[in-house]
Motif scaffolding. Structure first.
Motif, short mmCIF file in Angstrom:
data_model
loop_
_atom_site.label_atom_id
_atom_site.label_comp_id
_atom_site.label_asym_id
_atom_site.label_seq_id
_atom_site.Cartn_x
_atom_site.Cartn_y
_atom_site.Cartn_z
N ALA A 213 0.83 -1.21 0.00
CA ALA A 213 0.00 0.00 0.00
C ALA A 213 0.86 1.25 0.00
O ALA A 213 0.59 2.21 -0.75
CB ALA A 213 -0.93 -0.02 1.22
N ALA A 214 1.91 1.28 0.83
CA ALA A 214 2.78 2.46 0.91
C ALA A 214 3.52 2.68 -0.41
O ALA A 214 3.66 3.83 -0.86
CB ALA A 214 3.78 2.30 2.06
N ASP A 217 0.96 4.03 -2.95
CA ASP A 217 0.62 5.42 -2.61
C ASP A 217 1.73 6.36 -3.04
O ASP A 217 1.46 7.47 -3.54
CB ASP A 217 0.39 5.55 -1.10
N ARG A 218 2.97 5.94 -2.86
CA ARG A 218 4.11 6.80 -3.18
C ARG A 218 4.19 7.13 -4.66
O ARG A 218 4.67 8.20 -5.04
CB ARG A 218 5.41 6.12 -2.72
N GLY A 220 1.48 7.16 -6.70
CA GLY A 220 0.21 7.69 -7.17
C GLY A 220 -0.72 6.69 -7.80
O GLY A 220 -1.48 7.03 -8.71
N ASP A 222 -3.65 3.46 -7.24
CA ASP A 222 -4.63 2.89 -6.32
C ASP A 222 -4.04 1.63 -5.68
O ASP A 222 -3.59 0.72 -6.38
CB ASP A 222 -5.91 2.54 -7.09
N ARG A 223 -4.08 1.57 -4.35
CA ARG A 223 -3.52 0.41 -3.65
C ARG A 223 -4.30 -0.87 -3.92
O ARG A 223 -3.83 -1.96 -3.60
CB ARG A 223 -3.45 0.68 -2.15
#
Length: 310
Positions: A213-214, A217-218, A220, A222-223
């Protein structure tokens, strides 16, 4: 025999970027602090190092198997302990011989030009800097990565810093990283003076999910790009070891992109693993059962990129 399409590295990067609009590689696998993910073991390790600084301890060992993130943790220590006002130096002693370690250490300390040019022995320069920091009530932290691969001369010098009775060295902390097998290479006085042995175990499934997830997110994205089943399979096959987790996640993204999938699923993780893992047997974190039978053929048709991480 599996049919494998091999793409060039540049083509692969464009293909993956255009498919999901990554702003940067999500699973680069390097030791860049910007890509660091603090799972449970990493959070605990950093908290213990902060405690060692507060308690003015002299030595700590970070012990972990290959791939569990010793070097990546080492790259974060300057940020975390530097925020406490420490002067932190990071060294890797793998392959260095003789007194090269001391010259490297002095080169990375922020000595002023007169001190650097002073015509005294290198060891005296180091002692002077440690005393200066102690008088300024500033802790000097020397992080030695791959200490189990250091030369005998380097280990002797490190041991000297740890066991010295000189009061003005009491704000000096040595943090050494080593593998469990490499512990026996460290001098006995060094091991005896170690205040804390910090273990870095593999991630659990929650840590793997947090890392994915991180990372997404980093860049840009969708997780939800990785399904929950894909994350569970990723954790199971890699045993939660951060290095393999990162590599397999990267290769699964490439395979999913090449196959035109909308999401990385468990089958994609399995295909990438079986096509690229050195050992074809899954690295299960729990004993295999009948329910763990592969859901894909041993030799599936899958587009992959070999040597993507080189």
């Amino acid at each position: 025999m599996a049919s494998v399409t091999v793409f060039t590295k540049d083509y692969t990067r464009r293909m993956v970027r255009d498919r999901w609009l990554f702003t940067a590689p999500p699973f680069s696998g390097g030791a860049d602090p910007a890509t660091f993910y603090a799972g449970g073991p990493q959070d605990e390790a950093l908290a213990r190092l902060e405690w060692l600084v507060e308690q003015r301890q002299r030595c700590a060992l970070v012990v972990a198997d290959e791939g569990c993130g010793k070097s990546h943790l080492g790259s974060m220590i300057p940020r975390r302990l530097g925020g406490m006002g420490c002067e932190v130096v990071l060294l890797s002693l793998r392959g260095l011989g003789g007194d090269d370690w001391l010259e490297l250490l002095l080169a990375r300390l922020p000595l002023d030009p007169p001190a650097r040019a002073e015509a005294i022995r290198p060891w005296q320069k180091l002692e002077d800097r440690l005393r200066e920091n102690t008088l300024l009530e500033r802790t000097t932290v020397i992080v030695v990565d791959d200490a189990d691969h250091a030369s005998a001369t380097a280990l002797e010098g490190i041991t000297r810093l740890v066991v010295a009775s000189e009061p003005l060295f009491h704000r000096t902390l040595l943090v050494l990283t080593t593998s469990p097998d490499g512990m026996s290479r460290l001098p006995s006085p060094l091991r005896q003076r170690t205040a804390v042995r910090i273990e870095l175990p593999p991630w659990d499934e929650g840590d793997v999910a947090g890392f994915i997830a991180a990372a997404l997110d980093r860049v840009g994205v969708d997780r939800e790009l990785f399904s929950p089943e894909a994350i569970a399979t990723l954790a199971r096959f890699t045993g939660g070891v951060p290095g393999p987790v990162c590599r397999l996640a990267r290769l699964a993204v490439v395979a999913a992109s090449a196959d035109g999938l909308e999401q990385v699923d468990a089958g994609t993780i399995e295909r990438a693993w079986r096509e690229l893992a050195p050992d074809p047997a899954p690295r299960l974190s729990v004993p295999a059962s009948a329910d763990d039978a592969p859901s894909v053929p041993v030799n599936p048709r899958v587009r992959v990129v070999r040597r993507l991480g080189e």
